[in-house]
Write an enzyme that holds these catalytic residues in place. Structure first.
Site, PDB file in Angstrom:
ATOM      1  N   TYR A   1     -26.542 -22.449  -2.933  1.00  0.00           N
ATOM      2  CA  TYR A   1     -26.277 -21.362  -3.635  1.00  0.00           C
ATOM      3  C   TYR A   1     -26.921 -19.889  -2.908  1.00  0.00           C
ATOM      4  CZ  TYR A   1     -25.538 -17.112  -6.656  1.00  0.00           C
ATOM      5  OH  TYR A   1     -25.367 -15.925  -7.031  1.00  0.00           O
TER       6      TYR A   1
ATOM      7  N   LYS B   1     -25.905 -17.129  -0.477  1.00  0.00           N
ATOM      8  CA  LYS B   1     -26.329 -15.655  -0.627  1.00  0.00           C
ATOM      9  C   LYS B   1     -27.243 -15.168   0.513  1.00  0.00           C
ATOM     10  CE  LYS B   1     -23.808 -14.768  -4.135  1.00  0.00           C
ATOM     11  NZ  LYS B   1     -22.850 -13.465  -4.176  1.00  0.00           N
TER      12      LYS B   1
ATOM     13  N   GLU C   1     -20.093 -14.469 -16.656  1.00  0.00           N
ATOM     14  CA  GLU C   1     -19.614 -16.004 -16.793  1.00  0.00           C
ATOM     15  C   GLU C   1     -20.439 -16.898 -15.631  1.00  0.00           C
ATOM     16  OE1 GLU C   1     -15.361 -15.698 -16.383  1.00  0.00           O
ATOM     17  OE2 GLU C   1     -14.953 -14.862 -18.195  1.00  0.00           O
TER      18      GLU C   1
ATOM     19  N   GLY D   1     -30.682  -9.647  -9.972  1.00  0.00           N
ATOM     20  CA  GLY D   1     -31.290 -10.632 -10.615  1.00  0.00           C
ATOM     21  C   GLY D   1     -30.233 -11.143 -11.677  1.00  0.00           C
TER      22      GLY D   1
HETATM   23  C1  8X3 Z   1     -27.661 -14.800  -9.738  1.00  0.00           C
HETATM   24  C2  8X3 Z   1     -28.884 -14.683  -9.907  1.00  0.00           C
HETATM   25  O1  8X3 Z   1     -31.281 -16.050 -10.022  1.00  0.00           O
HETATM   26  O2  8X3 Z   1     -29.207 -17.157 -11.061  1.00  0.00           O
HETATM   27  O3  8X3 Z   1     -27.203 -14.682  -8.538  1.00  0.00           O
HETATM   28  O4  8X3 Z   1     -29.677 -16.821  -8.706  1.00  0.00           O
HETATM   29  S1  8X3 Z   1     -29.976 -16.013 -10.045  1.00  0.00           S
END
Ligand code: 8X3
Length: 251
Positions: free
Chosen positions: A151, A155, A187, A182
């Site tokens: 993930y 990003k 969802e 943050g």
């Molecule tokens: C969402 C924030 O900290 O769960 O992108 O990766 S986190």
């Protein structure tokens, strides 16, 4: 026609809240998502003064993305603002134990999907010599955390894409804003934990997470600054958060 905003991931969370905010500000909207019923319901909430077009596609499906965007009439192709909001996390596990299908879903949606949509829209902006692209990154794009490697990698790719778009598109009068939130209560965790609502709820317990409306307000701000101003990059935490793993919760 008034200004047009094209929003991916409009059926929920940040995309949905952004649609509402921009419609209130007089934008006409192209709402994109996978779920027609949700987009129809959203459309019915919006001020009648906003013209709304719905496009149903999954950003991961390149043919759908290309054909849906190509099907827009010439006046709807005058897109002023593209909000790349579609994206998700799938699973929270170490590299050696995580499900490779989850990796594909994240790389395909968060990276390739964003690229497919942008590839279809950027030439229209270049031709008009104006436009504004807003990419939804994450704190995960700034800092990698354990069990979120893929993930975070997806990003970090968004961060690189935002930077690269800015390098290539500034010449054409196109602004690029990267927004890295943050913890936002959407969802997101429900999807990450594959419908485990108990586990998802715990992510937001004991503090006030950001709301999708907070990010929508930020997007509304960055699209409304004077034309001479280009807001390149924004990191937004809830007040209780200091890094991905540091959130102060009440006992
Ligand atoms: C969402 C924030 O900290 O769960 O992108 O990766 S986190």
């Amino acid at each position: 026609m008034s200004k047009i905003a094209f929003i991916t991931g409009a059926s929920s969370g940040i995309g949905r809240a952004t649609a509402i905010k921009l419609a209130e500000g007089g934008y006409n909207l192209i709402l994109c998502g996978r779920r027609l019923d949700r987009l129809e319901a959203l459309k019915s909430l919006l001020p009648k003064s906003s013209l709304v077009k719905i496009l149903i596609f999954d950003v991961r499906n390149r043919n759908e993305v290309e054909s849906q965007i190509a099907s827009l009439s010439p006046e709807w192709k005058n897109i002023d603002v593209l909000v790349n909001s579609a994206g998700n996390a799938h699973g929270l596990a170490s590299l050696q134990t995580s499900d490779v299908d989850d990796w594909d879903a994240m790389i395909d949606g968060n990276v390739k999907g964003l690229l497919y949509v942008s590839r279809a829209i950027i030439p229209m902006m270049v031709e008009r010599k104006k436009g504004h692209i807003i990419n939804l990154s994450s704190i995960a794009g700034k800092q990698t955390y354990i069990n979120g490697v893929v993930y975070c990698a997806s990003k970090k790719s968004v961060e690189a894409i935002s930077e690269g778009m800015r390098l290539e598109l500034t010449e054409f009068g196109i602004k690029v804003t990267n927004i890295a939130p943050g913890a936002v209560e959407t969802e997101f965790s429900e999807v990450r934990f594959k419908g485990d609502l108990e586990r998802a709820k715990k992510v937001y317990e004991g503090y006030q997470p950001l709301l999708p409306e907070d990010i929508a307000d930020t997007i509304n701000y960055v699209v409304n600054v004077p034309d001479r101003v280009s807001i390149a990059d924004i990191l937004i935490y809830p007040k209780a958060q200091a890094s991905p793993g540091v959130i102060y919760r009440s006992k």
